[in-house]
Design an enzyme around this catalytic site. Structure first.
Site, PDB file in Angstrom:
ATOM      1  NE  ARG A 107      -3.567  -2.242   2.707  1.00  0.00           N
ATOM      2  CZ  ARG A 107      -4.294  -2.494   3.798  1.00  0.00           C
ATOM      3  NH1 ARG A 107      -4.184  -1.714   4.861  1.00  0.00           N
ATOM      4  NH2 ARG A 107      -5.107  -3.536   3.815  1.00  0.00           N
ATOM      5  CG  ASP A 130       1.324   6.228   3.555  1.00  0.00           C
ATOM      6  OD1 ASP A 130       0.474   5.344   3.779  1.00  0.00           O
ATOM      7  OD2 ASP A 130       2.373   6.362   4.202  1.00  0.00           O
ATOM      8  CE1 TYR A 134       7.262   2.326  -1.191  1.00  0.00           C
ATOM      9  CE2 TYR A 134       8.286   0.373  -0.257  1.00  0.00           C
ATOM     10  CZ  TYR A 134       7.159   1.101  -0.564  1.00  0.00           C
ATOM     11  OH  TYR A 134       5.923   0.594  -0.262  1.00  0.00           O
ATOM     12  NE  ARG A 178       6.119   9.952   4.369  1.00  0.00           N
ATOM     13  CZ  ARG A 178       4.859  10.260   4.710  1.00  0.00           C
ATOM     14  NH1 ARG A 178       3.884   9.380   4.499  1.00  0.00           N
ATOM     15  NH2 ARG A 178       4.580  11.423   5.254  1.00  0.00           N
TER      16      ARG A 178
END
Length: 254
Positions: free
Chosen positions: A45, A47, A108, A195
């Protein structure tokens, strides 16, 4: 399907009742092609505000239509999607394939605009950091994350994972002109883990924390003592690895 999307146009991947999501947009497009509702499952998922270059998604579709022309699931679906999301590759898989549970590694990339002025073009593609960052120190700190660790220090309070143990197989910090990229791959990630990692590495780059201090923070397993979470708009989902293929390998090869 390998999916590319501009996260600034969506409230994340997951379908929601009162917000625009990538999942809802894709399922609506697939339903028009299939003539019936279609459910989708993603490798992970994302954000609100997070982008993707190759998010792997699976769906059960018509075998007859696929065999007649699999391009219906690229060009046909894309014709039904908003311009901010695109199917960039497809392949057939076994009926028991699962985009989330069969994924062995996810990757990522985070992008930082490290110049003294913001960008007019890339303002929703990078985190603007006007102060100079020490990339060598950030690299040294990042290497502390390699391997299997309890990443509670980088775990957001809303995380629903059963535990915080994850294995990071690759991590890289590099500069190209004024852009700093942080690339990280792991078996799985905790909620806001990338993050939170970036926020702490930036603290190191600014001299607020030493690489050794960051290593001690990881050992303390206490999120409250770590740096703030980096903004979503600098983050990209770039690859999902499975037995025999990866989502990035599907781009342009269907």
């Amino acid at each position: 399907m390998a999916l590319e999307f501009d996260g600034s146009a969506f409230h994340g991947w997951q379908q929601q009742d009162n917000a625009v999501s990538v999942q809802a947009s894709l399922q609506e497009a697939l339903a028009e092609i299939e003539g019936k509702p279609v459910s989708t499952v993603a490798a992970g998922r994302t954000d609100s505000g997070v982008h993707a270059e190759a998010l792997l998604v699976h769906a059960d579709v018509s075998a007859e239509r696929w065999q007649r022309s699999h391009l219906a699931y690229i060009h046909g679906v894309n014709s039904k999607l908003p311009d901010t999301v695109r199917v960039v590759g497809v392949r057939a898989v076994n009926s028991d394939f699962h985009a989330r549970f069969d994924c062995r590694e996810r990757a990522y990339r985070y992008q930082i605009w490290n110049r003294n002025t913001p960008s007019a073009i890339y303002r929703w593609r990078h985190w603007w950091m006007p102060r100079p960052l020490d990339v060598d120190a950030m690299c040294e700190a990042a290497l502390c994350c390699l391997g299997t660790h309890d990443f509670s220090t980088l775990r957001a309070s809303g995380c629903q994972a059963a535990h915080a143990i994850r294995t990071i197989s690759r991590i890289n910090v590099k500069r190209s002109d004024g852009v700093i990229t942080i690339e990280v791959a792991a078996d799985a990630f905790l909620y806001h883990m990338v993050r939170n990692l970036v926020g702490n590495l930036v603290d190191v780059g600014l001299g607020r924390q030493s690489p050794e201090g960051f290593a001690r923070l990881l050992d303390q397993k206490d999120r409250s003592k770590a740096a703030a979470t980096a903004p979503a708009h600098g983050l990209y989902f770039v690859d999902a690895v499975y037995d025999g293929f990866s989502s990035r390998e599907l781009i342009g090869n269907s």
